[in-house]
Design an enzyme around this catalytic site. Structure first.
Site, PDB file in Angstrom:
ATOM      1  N   GLU A  20      -1.049  -8.929   4.612  1.00  0.00           N
ATOM      2  CA  GLU A  20      -0.823  -9.110   6.053  1.00  0.00           C
ATOM      3  C   GLU A  20      -2.136  -9.101   6.835  1.00  0.00           C
ATOM      4  O   GLU A  20      -2.141  -9.456   8.015  1.00  0.00           O
ATOM      5  CB  GLU A  20       0.128  -8.018   6.584  1.00  0.00           C
ATOM      6  N   HIS A  51      -3.423  -5.759   0.850  1.00  0.00           N
ATOM      7  CA  HIS A  51      -2.854  -6.004   2.177  1.00  0.00           C
ATOM      8  C   HIS A  51      -2.837  -7.491   2.521  1.00  0.00           C
ATOM      9  O   HIS A  51      -3.703  -7.960   3.263  1.00  0.00           O
ATOM     10  CB  HIS A  51      -3.679  -5.263   3.236  1.00  0.00           C
ATOM     11  N   CYS A  59       0.849  -1.204   0.000  1.00  0.00           N
ATOM     12  CA  CYS A  59       0.000   0.000   0.000  1.00  0.00           C
ATOM     13  C   CYS A  59       0.881   1.250   0.000  1.00  0.00           C
ATOM     14  O   CYS A  59       1.583   1.498  -0.965  1.00  0.00           O
ATOM     15  CB  CYS A  59      -0.958  -0.053   1.190  1.00  0.00           C
TER      16      CYS A  59
END
Lengths: 80, 222
Positions: free
Chosen positions: B198, B196, B86
């Site tokens: 994660e 994302h 990002c």
């Protein structure tokens, strides 16, 4: 002291959704005949110098290193 | 496996990244601050998402010129793996570690939703845990993820297989050229992506489609 103005604009062919939105908003306000709108940035920069030739070199370096992203933007330097 | 997370003022996904790397590597990552000029010896450096320096000037532009990014560039040149998510992707692009630029979403709207990603290149250290062309789920949350590169650059990265992730099944949230969601450098050790991964690594997240990316990068078995 030298006062300079750096203008950063999007290169031709780079999509400018913000300019497009402004273009539509101007039409919505009743301004007829508005063609393409492209949004850019202006930086007014004071330099503690009297050497305009050197200032122009420095300002171009500032544009290349930070003020403009030359992948998508052009810049111009003028003195005010 | 050792990891490091870059911290910059205005990032807000740093704790998510730290939690994910801790769970997957088994050890808490080292953290490096914007003014740090040295990064410890690690296998993977992660640059998290957020809004470093308030997105002033251009997203990632100020962060890309911070001292810690010079240290990241030195590590990357030595072959250390780097992933930017990002805002981290925007910073890598602004720092010149990845080609192209990330512009305002074509919709002009901030998008926060789940998208589908196609693994366009499963032959990288980051994506070796996926099947070629596998479709995975992944969340996105950004305002400036509209990838752009000039025609020559685009042809080069496409020809070299450096587009690693593409938005799939009509889920391109930002108008990115060629549906590009993530790209890798020519050496194959620096990856940037807008989504994302994660945030999708365990059942509590509702899925673990993002986990293989970090497992691949860290060389830990699934």
């Amino acid at each position: 002291m030298i006062k300079a103005r750096v203008t950063v604009t999007l290169k031709n062919g780079v999509l400018d959704p913000q300019g497009k939105a402004i273009e539509h908003a101007l039409g919505g306000l009743g301004f007829g005949g508005v063609g393409q709108v492209r949004q850019g940035k202006v930086f007014d920069i004071e330099l503690d110098s009297t050497d305009k030739a050197q200032a122009e070199i420095d300002l171009k370096a500032m544009c290349d290193k930070l003020l403009a992203n030359t992948v998508i933007e052009n810049y111009s330097v003028s003195f005010v | 496996m050792k990891t490091a997370v870059v911290l910059l003022p205005g990032l807000n996904r740093d704790r998510d990244m730290i939690a994910a790397l801790t769970k997957i590597s088994g050890t808490a990552p080292a953290t490096v601050w914007q003014t740090d000029t040295e990064i410890p010896d690690v296998d993977l450096i992660a640059i998290p998402g957020g809004f470093s320096f308030g997105d002033y000037l251009r997203c990632g532009a100020i962060a890309a010129r911070s001292p810690v990014m010079r240290a990241v560039a030195e590590k990357a040149a030595k072959g250390v793996m780097v992933v930017g998510v990002c805002n981290g992707f925007q910073i890598l692009v602004e720092a010149g570690l990845l080609p192209g630029a990330l512009m305002r979403n074509a919709s002009l709207k901030f998008v926060c939703r789940e998208v589908k990603l196609q693994v366009a290149n499963a032959n990288t250290a980051f994506t070796r845990g996926y099947q070629p062309n596998q479709i995975i789920r992944c969340p996105v949350a950004h305002h400036d993820g509209n990838y752009f590169a000039d025609a020559d650059t685009l042809a080069r990265i496409e020809g070299e297989g450096r587009v690693v992730f593409r938005y799939a099944e009509g889920t391109n949230p930002n108008g990115s050229i060629n549906d590009i969601a993530g790209i890798i450098n020519d050496k194959g050790n620096v990856l940037g992506l807008m989504p994302h991964p994660e945030n999708l690594i365990e059942a509590a997240h509702g899925g673990n489609d993002g986990r293989a990316l970090f497992e691949g990068a860290l060389g830990v078995a699934a």
